[in-house]
Scaffold this motif. Sequence first.
Motif, PDB file in Angstrom:
ATOM      1  N   ARG A 289       7.413  13.319   9.991  1.00 16.32           N
ATOM      2  CA  ARG A 289       8.755  12.870  10.361  1.00 16.32           C
ATOM      3  C   ARG A 289       9.403  12.089   9.224  1.00 16.32           C
ATOM      4  NH1 ARG A 289       7.563   9.518  14.153  1.00 16.32           N
ATOM      5  NH2 ARG A 289       8.173   7.560  13.180  1.00 16.32           N
ATOM      6  N   THR A 290       8.624  11.221   8.591  1.00 21.30           N
ATOM      7  CA  THR A 290       9.151  10.449   7.465  1.00 21.30           C
ATOM      8  C   THR A 290       9.599  11.366   6.331  1.00 21.30           C
ATOM      9  OG1 THR A 290       7.708   8.571   8.000  1.00 21.30           O
ATOM     10  CG2 THR A 290       8.612   8.661   5.771  1.00 21.30           C
TER      11      THR A 290
ATOM     12  N   GLN B 186      10.309  13.160  18.566  1.00 21.60           N
ATOM     13  CA  GLN B 186      10.498  12.378  17.340  1.00 21.60           C
ATOM     14  C   GLN B 186      10.442  13.256  16.096  1.00 21.60           C
ATOM     15  OE1 GLN B 186       7.556   9.270  17.468  1.00 21.60           O
ATOM     16  NE2 GLN B 186       8.461   8.271  19.257  1.00 21.60           N
ATOM     17  N   LEU B 187       9.458  14.155  16.051  1.00 23.61           N
ATOM     18  CA  LEU B 187       9.328  15.014  14.873  1.00 23.61           C
ATOM     19  C   LEU B 187      10.466  16.025  14.793  1.00 23.61           C
ATOM     20  CD1 LEU B 187       7.899  16.057  12.394  1.00 23.61           C
ATOM     21  CD2 LEU B 187       6.351  17.353  13.868  1.00 23.61           C
TER      22      LEU B 187
ATOM     23  N   THR C 255       3.605  11.356  12.092  1.00 26.77           N
ATOM     24  CA  THR C 255       4.467  10.260  11.638  1.00 26.77           C
ATOM     25  C   THR C 255       4.909  10.478  10.201  1.00 26.77           C
ATOM     26  OG1 THR C 255       3.374   8.700  13.132  1.00 26.77           O
ATOM     27  CG2 THR C 255       4.628   7.771  11.298  1.00 26.77           C
TER      28      THR C 255
ATOM     29  N   ASN D 239      -0.473  14.322   9.719  1.00 31.26           N
ATOM     30  CA  ASN D 239      -0.059  13.238  10.602  1.00 31.26           C
ATOM     31  C   ASN D 239       1.421  13.399  10.940  1.00 31.26           C
ATOM     32  OD1 ASN D 239       1.137  10.452  11.152  1.00 31.26           O
ATOM     33  ND2 ASN D 239      -1.052   9.998  11.241  1.00 31.26           N
TER      34      ASN D 239
ATOM     35  N   SER E  59       6.068  12.576  20.917  1.00 34.19           N
ATOM     36  CA  SER E  59       5.843  12.877  19.496  1.00 34.19           C
ATOM     37  C   SER E  59       6.641  14.098  19.065  1.00 34.19           C
ATOM     38  CB  SER E  59       4.348  13.109  19.244  1.00 34.19           C
ATOM     39  OG  SER E  59       3.593  11.963  19.566  1.00 34.19           O
TER      40      SER E  59
ATOM     41  N   LYS F  47      -1.662   7.298   1.452  1.00 40.24           N
ATOM     42  CA  LYS F  47      -1.825   7.280   2.902  1.00 40.24           C
ATOM     43  C   LYS F  47      -2.837   6.237   3.360  1.00 40.24           C
ATOM     44  CE  LYS F  47      -2.804  10.585   6.638  1.00 40.24           C
ATOM     45  NZ  LYS F  47      -3.203  11.987   6.929  1.00 40.24           N
TER      46      LYS F  47
END
Length: 401
Positions: A107-108, A159-160, A104, A102, A156, A58
Motif C-alpha cells: 500500500r505504501t 486499504q490496499l 502494508t 507485506n 486489508s 524492512k
Amino acid sequence: MRDGNWDLIARLLKEKIRPLFTKAKNPAITSEGRKNFHPVPLTRFDGSVLDDEMKPWKVRDVYATRVLEWIISRYKPTDKAHLEAHFPLLVPAILALIDDNNLTFKRTGCELLSKILQPIHQSGSDILVRTNLTSVFEDAITPCLLSLPTITAEDSSIQLLGAAYPALLSLFKTVYKTPSPKKSNDQNEKDRETYAAKVSKILRSNLISSFHHIGSSTPTAISTSASFPHPRLSTFLLEWITTFVKELGINTTKYLQEIVPVLYTTLSNPFGTAHPPLLFAAVSATKFVILNAHPRIWRWRGEILGALCACWLLIVGEKEDREKQKGDKGGPSVTELVKITRELQGAVYVLKHTLQNPVAVVNGQPDANQLAAKEAMQQELQTLAEADSELEGLLFADVKS
C-alpha cells in the motif's frame, strides 16, 4: 527549494536509500532505473525473498521508507529537472515496496507512486515514456488488485485496493490521457485509444470480476438472488466502477452487457437496505452509466427500470417498518431511506430524459430503436405504475422541485 537542499536529496538517494532497496535485484529494471527488455527469469523458488538481509529497509533500516516519503513530498511541478534526474533513483525503492509480500508495504508503494506521479503529470514530463517504465509499474500494481477475501481480510483488501486503483489510474492518465505538444496528432489519438483500452481492461478484468468474486451470484435452493458477504468492499468496488465509467465516457456503451448485471443484482437484492452505502453507490453508478451510454441505453431500459423499481419497493417496505419500530435502532434510519428514494427518483429522471432526447447516430439522425423507445416510454411507465401503485412516486416524481 534551494540547490543545496537538492544536492542533499541526491546524496541521500544515491548513498542511503537506493542501496537499501537494491540488495534484492528486480529483473524488470536495469541498474539505471529503466525497463529491462531482456530480463533474466527468476528461479521457480527464490529463497532470497525470505532473507531479511536482502531487505534491510524492512527489518533493520526501517527509517528508509519514511525518508523516501519525505523526499517524494519535496517535488513540485516546477522542479521538473531535479525530478527527472532523481527519478531513476526512486524507481527501485517504489517497486520494491509494491512487490513486497507485506500488504502494508504494498500500500505504501502504491501511495508513493501516486504522489510522485502528480508532479510528473503537472510538469508535463515524459520521463515514464523515455524510461519505458509504464508497463513495469502496471505489471507491479496489477497483482495487488487480486488481494480479495477470503484470502485477504476485507479491511486489508480495502486499504490496499484504495491505494492500488488510484495509482494505476494516475499512471494511465499521466502517460496516455493528456495530449503532448511533442507528439503528432496521430500519436495523441493513439494514446487516447490506449487509455480507453487500459481503463476498460481494468474495469472488466478486475473491478467487475472482483465484484462477482467477493459476492455470490449462484442461486441456491432457498434463494435466487445474489448475496454480498463483504458489503463494504462491494461498495468500494462499485464506487471505483463509477470512476472508471466516468473515464470511459461514451466507450461505456461497449460494456453495458457486463455493467448492467452488476447494477441489477445490487439494486434488486432483498437485503440491500442492510448496508445503505451499497445502494447509494449502485444508484450513482446507474446514473453515470445512463449518461455515458445514452445512445444504447434504450436496449437496457427494461433491466435498469426493473432494478430501480425493485429497489424502490424494498425501500418503501423498509421505511414503513422503520416508522412502526421507532424504538428499534438496528438497520438503516428513516433519513437514510429517504435519501435513497430521492436518489432513485433522480436516476429514473435521468433515464426518462435520456430516452426522451435521442441522439444522432447515423447520418445526423437517431436510429429507429431510439425513436421507438421514446414513443413507448410513457406507456411502459404507466404499465409499471398500474401493476403496483407504489411505483408512481418513483416513476412520475417531480425531481426538479
